[in-house]
Design an enzyme around this catalytic site. Sequence first.
Site, mmCIF file in Angstrom:
data_model
loop_
_atom_site.group_PDB
_atom_site.id
_atom_site.type_symbol
_atom_site.label_atom_id
_atom_site.label_comp_id
_atom_site.label_asym_id
_atom_site.label_seq_id
_atom_site.Cartn_x
_atom_site.Cartn_y
_atom_site.Cartn_z
ATOM 1 N N VAL A 1 -7.741 -14.030 2.610
ATOM 2 C CA VAL A 1 -7.006 -14.669 1.521
ATOM 3 C C VAL A 1 -5.531 -14.299 1.578
ATOM 4 O O VAL A 1 -4.706 -14.898 0.892
ATOM 5 C CB VAL A 1 -7.599 -14.284 0.153
ATOM 6 C CG1 VAL A 1 -9.009 -14.802 0.017
ATOM 7 C CG2 VAL A 1 -7.569 -12.772 -0.055
ATOM 8 N N ALA B 1 -0.666 -9.554 5.470
ATOM 9 C CA ALA B 1 0.689 -9.010 5.410
ATOM 10 C C ALA B 1 0.955 -8.134 6.624
ATOM 11 O O ALA B 1 0.146 -8.053 7.544
ATOM 12 C CB ALA B 1 0.866 -8.219 4.114
ATOM 13 N N SER B 2 2.088 -7.449 6.606
ATOM 14 C CA SER B 2 2.495 -6.671 7.776
ATOM 15 C C SER B 2 1.640 -5.427 7.972
ATOM 16 O O SER B 2 1.482 -4.953 9.092
ATOM 17 C CB SER B 2 3.967 -6.262 7.645
ATOM 18 O OG SER B 2 4.168 -5.538 6.444
ATOM 19 N N ILE B 3 1.089 -4.894 6.897
ATOM 20 C CA ILE B 3 0.308 -3.655 6.985
ATOM 21 C C ILE B 3 -1.188 -3.918 6.957
ATOM 22 O O ILE B 3 -1.951 -3.271 7.673
ATOM 23 C CB ILE B 3 0.703 -2.699 5.839
ATOM 24 C CG1 ILE B 3 2.083 -2.078 6.143
ATOM 25 C CG2 ILE B 3 -0.323 -1.604 5.631
ATOM 26 C CD1 ILE B 3 2.579 -1.134 5.087
ATOM 27 N N ALA B 4 -1.628 -4.854 6.137
ATOM 28 C CA ALA B 4 -3.067 -5.068 5.959
ATOM 29 C C ALA B 4 -3.342 -6.533 5.665
ATOM 30 O O ALA B 4 -2.421 -7.328 5.440
ATOM 31 C CB ALA B 4 -3.596 -4.195 4.818
ATOM 32 N N GLN B 5 -4.633 -6.899 5.674
ATOM 33 C CA GLN B 5 -5.043 -8.217 5.241
ATOM 34 C C GLN B 5 -6.244 -8.085 4.325
ATOM 35 O O GLN B 5 -6.962 -7.085 4.347
ATOM 36 C CB GLN B 5 -5.337 -9.138 6.418
ATOM 37 C CG GLN B 5 -6.438 -8.728 7.349
ATOM 38 C CD GLN B 5 -6.458 -9.594 8.609
ATOM 39 O OE1 GLN B 5 -5.450 -9.687 9.332
ATOM 40 N NE2 GLN B 5 -7.588 -10.245 8.884
ATOM 41 N N VAL B 6 -6.436 -9.106 3.492
ATOM 42 C CA VAL B 6 -7.431 -9.044 2.425
ATOM 43 C C VAL B 6 -8.486 -10.122 2.630
ATOM 44 O O VAL B 6 -8.163 -11.281 2.915
ATOM 45 C CB VAL B 6 -6.766 -9.209 1.046
ATOM 46 C CG1 VAL B 6 -7.814 -9.144 -0.065
ATOM 47 C CG2 VAL B 6 -5.698 -8.143 0.831
ATOM 48 N N ASP C 1 5.962 -3.140 -6.798
ATOM 49 C CA ASP C 1 5.889 -4.317 -5.922
ATOM 50 C C ASP C 1 5.442 -5.524 -6.748
ATOM 51 O O ASP C 1 4.497 -6.232 -6.401
ATOM 52 C CB ASP C 1 4.907 -4.056 -4.777
ATOM 53 C CG ASP C 1 5.176 -4.952 -3.575
ATOM 54 O OD1 ASP C 1 6.226 -5.621 -3.544
ATOM 55 O OD2 ASP C 1 4.331 -4.997 -2.670
#
Length: 521
Positions: free
Chosen positions: A130, A133-138, A287
Amino acid sequence: MTASVTHLYRLARWGITLARRRALVGIESDPNAPIQVKRLARLARLVTFTGKNGTRDYAGAFRAIGPAAIKLGQSLATRPDIVGEEAAQNLLSLQDDLPPVPFSQIEEQMAASFDQPLETLFTEIDPKPVGAASIAQVHKGVTADGRVVAIKVLRPGIREKFARDITTYEWAAAHVEAMGGEASRLRPRLTIANFKRWSNSELDLRREAASASELAEAMSGVGGYRIPAVDWDRTNGRVLTIEWVDGIKISKRDELIAQGHDLDAIAGKLVISFLTQAISAGFFHADMHQGNLFIEKDGTIAAIDFGIMGRIDRRARQWLAEILYGLTTGNYQRVAEIHFEAQYVPSYHSVGEFATALRAVGEPMRGKPVKDLSVGQMLDGLFAITRDFDMQTQPHLLLLQKTMVMVEGIATQLNPEINMWDISAPYVRSWIRDELGPEAAIADRIKEDTETLFRLPGLIRRLEDKFPPKGGAPETAPLPEIRLLTDKRERNSGSGGWFGYFVAGLVGASAVWGAGVAGLL
């Protein structure tokens, strides 16, 4: 330790990427930039055959460099004093989204982090993310007990990539700060140190889970603002599982109106919830961009993504509240005094002159809606003051500044007529009355004196450890003064000469030795 040549190679590669998108052009004409940096910026432009005229794509340049640069660019969006107003505004549009990692790699990382088959934890995981991003994905998932959750997973190898790039940022910042002048006042090393701390926190999803839990406790008494619950049994350093949020993104204005939501009320609630976090709790969601805020059916604001959090101690919060209230009421003299009390401004400057400079910036803003204010002019004025009065950058307030800009932007999109000062003033006034009024002062004094009283026994024990009482054997009587052979007066007296002293010495030593032996027998 990384070699200097490696740092130089990385910086050269990044510099060329920036130069191709004209992201270094502003440095060449910046009067505050060190001359060495100006020359390097010009060299990078000449090497890439890039002219000065044309679009300056700062956000695109940082995105092209990589994940750590994206995060750094977002941090620099709050520092127009370093990168300039144009660059800061452009970097605000830097979206932290990247192509997703194949689900097979994500699945492998999850299984390794839990050290057990995923089937024992989840009955379903949607392979399509869904968000990435640069660090993680969901990914959306369903737990073994039937709950719908959001599963955040670190990108494979991302910790190592960040660690490598940040070492070069530190190396570069140290060299720039050593150039002195404006570069030293802006404290780039401290800026990178804070960036490193924030990044390390984001790269440990247990820390994010803990932040969500702490913020939920702090905001439990605030209506209309909610933090989703953490699933600790399915959370570790590389995976965060949290309650799924059903709602409309706060950026989708038309959908919110279609659902009958009161946008003015939501905007006001957002501002008050931020002030509650920053001023009352001293711990705030840093954020708060549009992708991290949802509006649920009953109008509740639900926040997600707690990788970046800000913290302000109580004394700094008191200063902040008084500064905000002073600006809203036009009490620039008190605002100036606080800056001197907090040692933000060196004591050799004049409080009165600083108050007048603040008035020049604050008066044009008072009583106007946000849409009628020029943020650029306001920031230019504020940063001119910091330079004129030798104010060093306060890194602990950078996240607060960044979040205030985000909150203001979202509130303005919801309600273009909103006046941030009018909404903030009653809340800040109430907090100051409760926290700085006579009753609060008496309560603080009682609390401090009681804590001091309870610390006294420990203080006495530490003093006794450092200066123990005299005891044991009785003190010896004063010993007679003995003239030594090295004494010049005896060497020059002529009575007996060196031979006499030598014989006397042997006799004395023999007598002492004999007495010692007799004592042993």
